[in-house]
Enzyme design. Structure first.
Site, short mmCIF file in Angstrom:
data_model
loop_
_atom_site.label_atom_id
_atom_site.label_comp_id
_atom_site.label_asym_id
_atom_site.label_seq_id
_atom_site.Cartn_x
_atom_site.Cartn_y
_atom_site.Cartn_z
N HIS A 174 22.80 78.31 -43.97
CA HIS A 174 24.09 79.50 -44.14
C HIS A 174 25.19 78.61 -44.16
O HIS A 174 26.01 79.08 -45.20
CB HIS A 174 24.14 80.24 -42.64
CG HIS A 174 23.19 81.32 -42.35
ND1 HIS A 174 23.19 82.37 -43.54
CD2 HIS A 174 22.47 81.63 -41.36
CE1 HIS A 174 22.32 83.08 -43.09
NE2 HIS A 174 21.73 82.82 -41.85
N HIS A 229 18.09 76.24 -40.11
CA HIS A 229 18.66 77.66 -40.66
C HIS A 229 19.90 77.80 -40.65
O HIS A 229 20.73 78.54 -41.87
CB HIS A 229 17.89 78.63 -39.69
CG HIS A 229 18.13 80.06 -40.00
ND1 HIS A 229 17.32 81.05 -40.52
CD2 HIS A 229 19.24 80.99 -39.63
CE1 HIS A 229 17.93 82.13 -40.59
NE2 HIS A 229 19.22 82.25 -40.23
N GLU A 230 20.66 77.60 -39.56
CA GLU A 230 22.29 77.81 -39.57
C GLU A 230 22.91 76.96 -40.52
O GLU A 230 23.62 77.04 -41.05
CB GLU A 230 22.55 77.62 -37.97
CG GLU A 230 22.07 78.62 -37.30
CD GLU A 230 22.15 80.06 -37.42
OE1 GLU A 230 23.05 80.19 -38.16
OE2 GLU A 230 21.41 80.88 -36.94
N HIS A 286 25.50 77.59 -47.95
CA HIS A 286 25.97 78.59 -48.72
C HIS A 286 27.59 78.93 -48.74
O HIS A 286 28.06 79.06 -49.79
CB HIS A 286 25.44 79.92 -47.93
CG HIS A 286 25.20 80.85 -49.12
ND1 HIS A 286 24.55 82.17 -48.62
CD2 HIS A 286 25.49 81.04 -50.49
CE1 HIS A 286 24.57 82.91 -49.90
NE2 HIS A 286 25.21 82.13 -50.97
ZN LIG Z 1 20.51 83.69 -40.41
#
Ligand SMILES: [Zn+2]
Length: 678
Positions: free
Chosen positions: A465, A461-462, A468
């Site tokens: 990010h 998940h991290e 991105h």
């Molecule tokens: Zn998040």
């Protein structure tokens, strides 16, 4: 003295930064910035090159100086650092408010948009649009007296939010549980018991001392056979910083929350929004409060029946009525019985080095990048690692730090943050650098850090990010990476990447027994995958409870009635919750996401973005999960574009249509008739 925070090195000099550097650096930077902004604001013929570019540069420098400070305050908190950090908050808040409220800059941006707009690149026009919108939202154009009130409210908010977080941190650090009888720890894993024994020794006590950090809390409520222990931890955790529980009244956030809601509401009203929720939506992908509430209730209606069935089944399994502190424990047992797989049993198969390797391979395969460790960067703790990310043609794209382990004085949870933002301006260029922060159980002796599969998902998940931030191709800091991205679309890349942590092929790549090297057994793997939709109804209604609570307290605040925090929470629970909650539960008092962080009236965005992510991943499932063409379109339409385009348009470009909620329900296994347990 040379101040390491003012250097323009490529990376922050973490080993040299001391609390006494913070305030002088921030003051020096802010006064230089203010002088420069005054010059820019006075230019009689403002142009994009002469005003916007230099301001983008200042934006970059401010973040470059402050980012390491706020980061250190979160990961190696100390009294000195906290004091320096707090001393700067009002300075920064005043600076940002002044900048955001500058009438001359507002008029300069409008002039530039009018005169140069047609000749500018779309990304430049978008930057101007954003800026003009944000000026309006920051109160530009307000009469002087209202403007001053707005400014005051913002300043006080920054302090109140910091106070909220300190109260939570203090309440968390101050509580621990001591046992002299090992039998009371039955069910807990050895690593935790080792750690508890070490902690007791450090405090010159006999037996074992358990602290209230997040991994310990989660392990206790999931694994501890002793109901006394589970209840004690549940009570301590869910009453942190409140008027209840073991430190009742000592770091009580009741009034802090009320003051925060009051300031937010006042600020929104000064800008002619009916409430803070509607104000927050001005920059979101969703546009009206009704749209958000309808979305949350649509999901609730689809999930509640499944959640009720799941809970009833769990009580049958346990053979009794369950309390809030029993649910995790019996859910784990039911899951183990049904799938004979537990988070703790799988830990040995997920040593961090192997997981990281596999994660990097996923990124390499999808996006054609290479990730390699770089030992040369200064770090704030010996456990921190640093990596470069390199394009297929050998060009450097950016770098990231990984701070993986839980330790005292480190904020709980996991997050990605910007260390350095990407820019390519006439004045200079910089590549993006990210912080990836987790709170995994540290290695012990010769044993590497071993992750649960939940931890693995968190890491993916991290990292999503991070991608991105790191794969952005936007040249202007204010809309590069995660900057300027609509809040309700910001979790799309992170939740998208989580899907890979469940993919059979990827699971083989990221796993291997730390001692024997044996692969994750095929049967354990398929059972693990089956757990993904286990209790999807319960976990969905739990998220919806947080989201509805957050959205409603911000949408319904009134001066006459105040925030009605307990009342709204009760109403929301009556509407969506399935698990009974004890009356002394004070969950909102430590709900930092919305009271201290950036998720105010925005918690719904997790679910909103989950829908986007599930639907985006469905495109990969249709074309092959490692399909390079699909991945390239994903990068081109979404991942690389930062805030340079509208989130819905970007999604439609990638998917060929608007997002569809059914992809998420299907992923959760609750797309059938409501009332059916997954
Ligand atoms: Zn998040």
């Amino acid at each position: 003295m040379d101040n390491p925070l003012l250097g323009q090195e490529q990376l922050p000099q973490f080993t040299q930064i001391r609390p006494e550097h913070v305030e002088p650096a921030v003051r020096a930077m802010l006064s230089a910035n203010r002088a420069r902004i005054d010059e820019l604001a006075r230019l009689p013929e403002p142009t994009f090159a002469q005003v916007v570019e230099p301001l983008e540069e200042l934006h970059h420098r401010t973040a470059r100086t402050w980012s390491p400070v706020s980061h250190l305050n979160a990961v190696v908190n100390s009294e000195g650092l906290r004091a320096s950090y707090n001393a700067c908050l009002p300075l920064l808040s005043a600076y940002h408010t002044d900048l955001a409220q500058s009438e001359p800059l507002y008029s300069a941006y409008r002039t530039i948009a009018e005169r140069e707009g047609a000749g500018l690149a779309p990304v430049q026009r978008r930057l101007l649009d954003h800026a003009v919108r944000d000026f309006r939202l920051a109160g530009v154009g307000l009469p002087a007296e209202r403007k001053q009130r707005f400014k005051t409210a913002m300043l006080e908010l920054a302090q109140l939010q910091a106070r909220f977080e300190e109260n939570v941190l203090d309440a968390t650090n101050n509580w621990s549980w001591h046992v002299d009888d090992l039998a009371e720890l039955r069910g807990l894993n050895e690593m935790l018991i080792e750690q508890a024994e070490r902690r007791a020794r450090e405090r010159n006590r006999s037996g074992w001392v358990l602290s209230l950090d997040q991994p310990t809390y989660v392990a206790v409520v999931t694994d501890a056979e002793s109901e006394t222990l589970r209840r004690a931890f549940y009570e301590a955790w869910s009453t942190r910083a409140s008027d209840q529980g073991p430190s009742a009244g000592r770091w009580d956030n009741t009034q802090v929350m009320e003051e925060i809601l009051k300031r937010r509401h006042a600020a929104a009203q000064l800008l002619d929004f009916p409430n803070y929720a509607q104000y927050a939506l001005a920059t979101r992908m969703a546009h009206t409060t009704d749209e958000v509430l309808a979305f949350l209730r649509e999901l609730a209606a689809a999930a509640r029946g499944a959640a009720q069935a799941e809970f009833a089944e769990l009580e049958t399994f346990a053979g009794r009525k369950l309390q809030a502190w029993d649910v995790g424990f019996y859910a784990e047992r039911l899951q183990r019985e049904r799938f004979s797989v537990s988070q703790e049993q799988l830990r040995p198969y997920f040593p961090l080095p192997r997981v990281l390797n596999g994660l990097f391979q996923v990124a390499e395969r999808l996006f054609g990048v290479r990730i390699q460790e770089n030992g040369a960067a200064p770090v704030w703790h010996p456990d921190v690692r640093f990596f470069d990310i390199i394009a297929a043609d050998g060009a450097a794209l950016g770098s990231f730090y990984l701070d993986a382990y839980a330790r005292p004085n480190k904020r709980s949870g996991a997050w990605m943050d910007e260390c350095v933002g990407r820019k390519r301006l006439a004045s200079s260029a910089a590549l993006p650098v990210a912080y990836l922060v987790c709170n995994f159980l540290p290695p012990g002796g010769a044993r590497p850090a071993l992750l649960t599969h939940d931890d693995v998902v968190t890491l993916f998940h991290e990292f999503g990010h991070g991608l991105h931030h790191l794969l952005t191709r936007v040249d202007y800091p204010s809309i590069a990476g995660i900057n300027g991205v609509a809040w309700d679309a910001v979790e799309l890349p992170s939740q998208f990447l989580e899907n890979y942590a469940w993919n059979p092929q990827v699971l083989q790549q990221i796993s291997g027994h730390f001692a024997s090297g044996a692969p994750l057994p095929a049967e354990a793997q398929s059972r693990l995958i089956a757990t993904r939709s286990f209790h999807a109804g319960l976990s969905t209604v739990r998220q919806l409870e947080f989201a509805l609570f957050d959205f409603r307290i911000h949408a319904e605040y009134s001066e006459a009635r105040g925030g009605r925090v307990p009342e709204v929470l009760r109403e929301v629970r009556a509407e969506v919750a399935v698990i009974p909650v004890p009356p002394w539960n004070r969950f909102p008092h430590s709900f930092g996401h919305i009271f201290a962080g950036g998720y105010a009236a925005g918690y719904y965005s997790y679910k909103w973005a989950e829908v986007l992510a599930a639907d985006a991943f469905a495109a990969f499932e249709e074309n092959g999960v490692f399909d390079r063409g699909t991945a390239q379109r994903f990068v081109d339409a979404i991942l690389s574009r930062g805030g340079s385009r509208d989130a819905l348009e970007a999604f439609v470009e990638f998917r060929g249509r608007r997002p569809d909620v059914r992809a998420l329900l299907k992923q959760h296994g609750i797309d059938g008739a409501a009332g059916q347990a997954a």
